[in-house]
Design a protein around this motif. Structure first.
Motif, short mmCIF file in Angstrom:
data_model
loop_
_atom_site.label_atom_id
_atom_site.label_comp_id
_atom_site.label_asym_id
_atom_site.label_seq_id
_atom_site.Cartn_x
_atom_site.Cartn_y
_atom_site.Cartn_z
N GLY A 68 0.84 -1.19 0.00
CA GLY A 68 0.00 0.00 0.00
C GLY A 68 0.87 1.24 0.00
O GLY A 68 2.04 1.21 -0.35
N GLU A 69 0.31 2.36 0.41
CA GLU A 69 1.08 3.60 0.45
C GLU A 69 1.96 3.63 1.70
O GLU A 69 1.49 3.35 2.80
N THR A 70 3.23 3.95 1.53
CA THR A 70 4.15 4.09 2.66
C THR A 70 4.89 5.42 2.53
O THR A 70 4.85 6.06 1.48
N ASN A 71 5.56 5.81 3.58
CA ASN A 71 6.38 7.02 3.59
C ASN A 71 7.84 6.60 3.55
O ASN A 71 8.39 6.12 4.54
N ASP A 111 10.15 11.42 -0.03
CA ASP A 111 8.81 11.01 -0.47
C ASP A 111 7.97 12.27 -0.68
O ASP A 111 7.73 13.02 0.25
N TYR A 112 7.54 12.48 -1.93
CA TYR A 112 6.73 13.65 -2.27
C TYR A 112 5.23 13.36 -2.16
O TYR A 112 4.42 14.26 -2.35
N ASP A 113 4.86 12.11 -1.91
CA ASP A 113 3.46 11.69 -1.99
C ASP A 113 2.74 11.75 -0.65
O ASP A 113 1.74 11.05 -0.46
N GLU A 116 3.54 16.63 3.50
CA GLU A 116 4.77 17.40 3.47
C GLU A 116 5.89 16.47 3.04
O GLU A 116 5.98 15.34 3.49
N ILE A 117 6.76 16.95 2.14
CA ILE A 117 7.88 16.13 1.68
C ILE A 117 8.69 15.65 2.88
O ILE A 117 9.02 16.43 3.77
N ASP A 118 8.99 14.35 2.89
CA ASP A 118 9.74 13.78 4.01
C ASP A 118 10.89 12.97 3.47
O ASP A 118 10.76 12.26 2.46
N GLY A 119 12.05 13.07 4.11
CA GLY A 119 13.22 12.29 3.76
C GLY A 119 13.89 11.78 5.02
O GLY A 119 13.60 12.23 6.12
N LEU A 120 14.79 10.83 4.83
CA LEU A 120 15.53 10.29 5.97
C LEU A 120 16.66 11.23 6.35
O LEU A 120 17.60 11.43 5.56
N THR A 121 16.61 11.81 7.53
CA THR A 121 17.73 12.59 8.04
C THR A 121 18.83 11.63 8.48
O THR A 121 18.61 10.42 8.59
N MET A 122 20.00 12.14 8.76
CA MET A 122 21.08 11.26 9.21
C MET A 122 20.74 10.56 10.53
O MET A 122 20.98 9.36 10.67
N PRO A 123 20.15 11.24 11.53
CA PRO A 123 19.75 10.51 12.73
C PRO A 123 18.72 9.42 12.44
O PRO A 123 18.76 8.34 13.04
N GLU A 124 17.81 9.67 11.49
CA GLU A 124 16.81 8.66 11.15
C GLU A 124 17.44 7.49 10.40
O GLU A 124 17.07 6.33 10.61
N LEU A 125 18.40 7.78 9.52
CA LEU A 125 19.11 6.70 8.84
C LEU A 125 19.85 5.83 9.85
O LEU A 125 19.80 4.59 9.79
N SER A 126 20.52 6.46 10.80
CA SER A 126 21.20 5.72 11.86
C SER A 126 20.23 4.87 12.66
O SER A 126 20.50 3.71 12.98
#
Length: 199
Positions: A68-71, A111-113, A116-126
């Motif tokens: 389904g739809e994910t972020n 993710d533009y869908d 609000e556009i969301d991306g993995l920050t470095m703390p989130e990637l970690s």
């Protein structure tokens, strides 16, 4: 996001080689309703086991799941895929490639869908990589690559250092076509015992 057509092209490029008895290639792709209508125009997040196929216009690999739809910018989404991949396809070595827009320490996998556009920050990637490490027992990935712009930065490498032996990222912009996956996968399938530095 707006790189969707390039993502589909790269998956078709990977299908020129596909998986083998000793190399499993699995992908997760989150499509959008806004940018590309090809190949069935599905808009959800799907997982595929990539298999050899010469048709460069559509994916022919086995669909493993429709989530389904994910972020894509949610670290739980990344860790869920990595944990599933490691547990479903046990291996001696694991490589991960994160493909998308990149912005160095500002993040990757946008993710533009969503509202609000969301991306993995470095703390989130970690956070995602640490959760994967804890839940799978994989101490380090053999290779962690970024087919994304601007990810060859010391802040990025410092973030992933505890989780990967080797990494590949560009300090400059990456063309939309991205990496040469046909050549890379062909070499890996031919010599599956190679380590991350050889790859």
């Amino acid at each position: 996001n707006d790189l969707e057509a390039f993502a589909l092209s790269d998956l078709n490029e990977m299908e020129r080689v596909g998986s083998s008895a000793e190399v499993n290639v699995v992908v997760q792709i989150d499509r959008s309703a806004a940018y590309d209508r090809s190949d069935g125009d599905w808009t959800s997040t799907k997982r595929f086991y990539l298999e050899r196929d010469r048709d460069q216009r559509r994916l022919a690999s086995t669909e493993l799941a429709d989530l389904g739809e994910t972020n894509t910018g949610d670290p739980e989404n990344l860790s869920d895929f990595l944990i599933w991949g490691v547990q479903t396809y046990p291996a001696e070595k694991f490589g991960v490639i994160i493909w998308d827009h990149g912005g160095s320490w500002l993040g990757v996998a946008h993710d533009y869908d969503i509202p609000e556009i969301d991306g993995l920050t470095m703390p989130e990637l970690s956070q995602a990589l640490e959760k994967t490490q804890v839940e799978t027992g994989v101490e380090t990935f053999e290779l962690l690559g970024f087919d994304a712009c601007l990810m060859g930065a010391i802040e990025v490498y410092e973030t992933i250092q505890p989780f990967a032996k080797y990494s590949v990222g560009s300090p400059e912009l990456v063309p939309g076509q991205g990496w040469d996956y046909g050549t890379v996968l062909s070499e890996l399938v031919t010599m599956p015992a190679m380590d991350g530095i050889a790859l």
